[in-house]
Design an enzyme around this catalytic site. Sequence first.
Site, PDB file in Angstrom:
ATOM      1  N   HIS A  19       1.752   1.569 -13.959  1.00 23.77           N
ATOM      2  CA  HIS A  19       0.701   2.486 -13.457  1.00 23.77           C
ATOM      3  C   HIS A  19       0.825   3.944 -13.565  1.00 23.77           C
ATOM      4  O   HIS A  19       1.898   4.247 -14.030  1.00 23.77           O
ATOM      5  CB  HIS A  19       0.140   2.010 -12.122  1.00 23.77           C
ATOM      6  CG  HIS A  19       1.215   2.019 -11.016  1.00 23.77           C
ATOM      7  ND1 HIS A  19       1.733   3.167 -10.616  1.00 23.77           N
ATOM      8  CD2 HIS A  19       2.017   1.172 -10.292  1.00 23.77           C
ATOM      9  CE1 HIS A  19       2.798   3.058  -9.772  1.00 23.77           C
ATOM     10  NE2 HIS A  19       3.023   1.974  -9.727  1.00 23.77           N
ATOM     11  N   HIS A  22       4.333   5.366 -12.609  1.00 21.31           N
ATOM     12  CA  HIS A  22       5.489   5.135 -13.697  1.00 21.31           C
ATOM     13  C   HIS A  22       5.316   6.272 -14.815  1.00 21.31           C
ATOM     14  O   HIS A  22       6.338   6.532 -15.664  1.00 21.31           O
ATOM     15  CB  HIS A  22       5.451   3.561 -14.390  1.00 21.31           C
ATOM     16  CG  HIS A  22       5.577   2.551 -13.286  1.00 21.31           C
ATOM     17  ND1 HIS A  22       4.148   1.706 -13.002  1.00 21.31           N
ATOM     18  CD2 HIS A  22       6.337   2.084 -12.391  1.00 21.31           C
ATOM     19  CE1 HIS A  22       4.690   0.652 -12.105  1.00 21.31           C
ATOM     20  NE2 HIS A  22       5.931   1.303 -11.425  1.00 21.31           N
ATOM     21  N   CYS A 127      12.015 -18.163   6.031  1.00 16.70           N
ATOM     22  CA  CYS A 127      11.317 -19.061   6.094  1.00 16.70           C
ATOM     23  C   CYS A 127      11.320 -20.124   4.743  1.00 16.70           C
ATOM     24  O   CYS A 127      11.579 -19.619   3.895  1.00 16.70           O
ATOM     25  CB  CYS A 127       9.702 -18.582   5.662  1.00 16.70           C
ATOM     26  SG  CYS A 127       8.609 -19.685   5.523  1.00 16.70           S
ATOM     27  N   CYS A 130       8.678 -20.243   2.146  1.00 13.55           N
ATOM     28  CA  CYS A 130       8.777 -19.028   1.088  1.00 13.55           C
ATOM     29  C   CYS A 130      10.131 -18.745   0.338  1.00 13.55           C
ATOM     30  O   CYS A 130      10.340 -18.183  -0.582  1.00 13.55           O
ATOM     31  CB  CYS A 130       8.596 -17.551   1.986  1.00 13.55           C
ATOM     32  SG  CYS A 130       6.912 -17.578   2.534  1.00 13.55           S
ATOM     33  N   CYS A 145       4.937 -17.451   9.871  1.00 11.56           N
ATOM     34  CA  CYS A 145       4.958 -16.723   8.296  1.00 11.56           C
ATOM     35  C   CYS A 145       3.370 -16.719   7.737  1.00 11.56           C
ATOM     36  O   CYS A 145       2.795 -17.977   8.243  1.00 11.56           O
ATOM     37  CB  CYS A 145       5.660 -17.624   7.482  1.00 11.56           C
ATOM     38  SG  CYS A 145       5.365 -17.406   5.821  1.00 11.56           S
ATOM     39  N   HIS A 148       2.689 -19.736   5.653  1.00  8.95           N
ATOM     40  CA  HIS A 148       3.058 -21.260   5.982  1.00  8.95           C
ATOM     41  C   HIS A 148       2.618 -21.590   7.321  1.00  8.95           C
ATOM     42  O   HIS A 148       2.630 -22.650   7.783  1.00  8.95           O
ATOM     43  CB  HIS A 148       4.553 -21.344   5.606  1.00  8.95           C
ATOM     44  CG  HIS A 148       4.781 -21.353   4.149  1.00  8.95           C
ATOM     45  ND1 HIS A 148       5.357 -20.380   3.719  1.00  8.95           N
ATOM     46  CD2 HIS A 148       4.744 -22.345   3.383  1.00  8.95           C
ATOM     47  CE1 HIS A 148       5.504 -20.407   2.335  1.00  8.95           C
ATOM     48  NE2 HIS A 148       5.142 -21.694   2.056  1.00  8.95           N
ATOM     49  N   LYS A 296      -3.897   7.475  -0.191  1.00 10.45           N
ATOM     50  CA  LYS A 296      -2.755   7.201  -0.909  1.00 10.45           C
ATOM     51  C   LYS A 296      -3.024   6.126  -1.922  1.00 10.45           C
ATOM     52  O   LYS A 296      -3.932   5.407  -1.860  1.00 10.45           O
ATOM     53  CB  LYS A 296      -1.627   6.601   0.384  1.00 10.45           C
ATOM     54  CG  LYS A 296      -0.275   5.927  -0.180  1.00 10.45           C
ATOM     55  CD  LYS A 296       0.384   5.532   0.977  1.00 10.45           C
ATOM     56  CE  LYS A 296       1.774   5.230   0.415  1.00 10.45           C
ATOM     57  NZ  LYS A 296       2.646   4.465   1.596  1.00 10.45           N
ATOM     58  N   LYS A 299      -2.346  -0.762  -4.070  1.00  6.19           N
ATOM     59  CA  LYS A 299      -3.137  -1.950  -4.899  1.00  6.19           C
ATOM     60  C   LYS A 299      -4.249  -2.425  -3.886  1.00  6.19           C
ATOM     61  O   LYS A 299      -5.309  -2.600  -4.571  1.00  6.19           O
ATOM     62  CB  LYS A 299      -2.262  -3.073  -5.167  1.00  6.19           C
ATOM     63  CG  LYS A 299      -1.537  -2.747  -6.462  1.00  6.19           C
ATOM     64  CD  LYS A 299      -0.305  -3.649  -6.968  1.00  6.19           C
ATOM     65  CE  LYS A 299       1.012  -2.983  -6.438  1.00  6.19           C
ATOM     66  NZ  LYS A 299       2.034  -3.834  -6.507  1.00  6.19           N
TER      67      LYS A 299
END
Length: 478
Positions: A19, A22, A127, A130, A145, A148, A296, A299
């Site tokens: 992005h 970078h 977890c 995970c 979690c 899960h 800011k 994503k």
Amino acid sequence: MAKKFYITTPIYYVNDKPHIGHAYTTIAADVLARHYRQKGYDVFFLTGTDEHGAKVAESAAKARLDPQSFCDQNSALFKEAFKELNISNDFFIRTTDERHAASVSKFMQVLYDRGDIYEGTYEGLYCVGCEKFMKERDLDEAGNCPDHGKPPEKVSEKNYFFNLSKYLKQVQALIEADTITVLPATKKQEVLGLFKQGLEDFSVSREKVAWGIPLPFDQKQKTYVWVEALQNYISAVGYGDHEKEFAKWWPADVHLMARDIIKFHAIYWPAMLLAADIEVPRVIYAHGFFSLDKRKMSKTLGNVIDPHELVQEFGVDATRYLLLSQFPFGQDGDIKRSLFKEKYNADLANNLGNLVSRVLNMIEKYAGGVIPAQVPSPIYLEHSDEKIEQLQFDLVLNELWQAIDQANQLIDENEPWKMAQDESKKAGLDVLLGQLAAFLMDCAVAIRPFMPSTGEKIIGSLMSPRIEKGDPLFQRLK
RNA sequence: CGCCGGGUAGAGCAGUGGCAGCUCGCGGGGCUCAUAAUCCCGAGGUCGGGGGUUCGAAUCCCCCCCCGGCAACCA
């Protein structure tokens, strides 16, 4: 022998797509690298990708790929993005490179042999679903979690720790004395503030992570990903397998990065180097963050700009220029999307581009396509080495554009189109055109590290045996 | 009182003790070599608020308000 200059960017985590951030760091490094090459230095410019760790393995699994294929794929995206941006890196390191792994093993063994790595216990919430440790803030209100729906277990695992505390005083002194120069100055303050807060020894290994480089003294453990990632800066230039090469390039002259990872570079990394009896880097430079329209970049907000889009809209050189000219390099800055176009039209099309057009056109029309007089440029182009070497890109560009304004003024004051009507003013016209050509040449050289192909184009036009106006360098955008 | 920044023209930013600046945008005028580009002139600011130091403060000191970051690995 030419002096050497070794500059690095961080290696970028393959979990991410390339992005604008970078691109920003890497373009800045590229400008410095090109500047020093132009000055005759022997330059080594390093960038690359960081490819290990649980998160990568997880993403690979989601994409139904084995980790290596996943890394190959995503690392290639960075390579392509940098190629598109005309980045002149001398090497692109990947932490899955064989050479890197071997170098890391050697380094970790040295730390171990010197007694600066000790065994300890890491306790955390794990977890099983995970297959990773969770932080409190990752859990939902009920303490489960989120993926899960079950509470993670309290688990402790064996870890190895680095004896950071032993080196803190020394690192602090090196930073205070500017042996390690932390820039900009405000960042140095921040880093020194971290020492006051106190810093703890950190874990350098993980037992449950499969995707990583094994510790040489305990094969069941993997080197913790960012510990290993930092070592790319030495593995890429031959640490562990090529002493001569390593001696030539190390220490790094500039480690360039965004400010989020300064702690690792300014404190942890020098400490590890001291432990291994390796010289510390000379300059740690942390630049600022962008925000877009005061928000800011993230994503989740979906306001991340893909450098590819900018290149599509403005072209490579303009993208490089627009990113570096927005605000002082060391600071955070807010940009508006619309500002890119405004600045493109004002600076690149109207000022620089149009100046080149009018000068080339006049040489073609009034002098038969040949620079009629070899005279020096009357416009003082401040020798900006110092500013560029302090990464004050916005100031360098600002000066350059002031000079461009002067050239435009010079033309208007002298009214060469009137001189061309009057045979008695032919000599004066010739001198003026010679001066303008000389200025454009100076300008092209100064601009080349920032906008390589634009610089080359201008030089090419001026060197042509028959100078023609040609196409605009930057077409105005509606 | 965890630590560090920042608040200056419509916008983006310089200026860190001595007449408030730059770029863009905006208004007016000029030019015609040039990409409706360029050049000249102009409008536009109680320098976040209050108090203090000083011959003099955007600049130094104190208090307050607001915004952001780090600590808590998105460049």
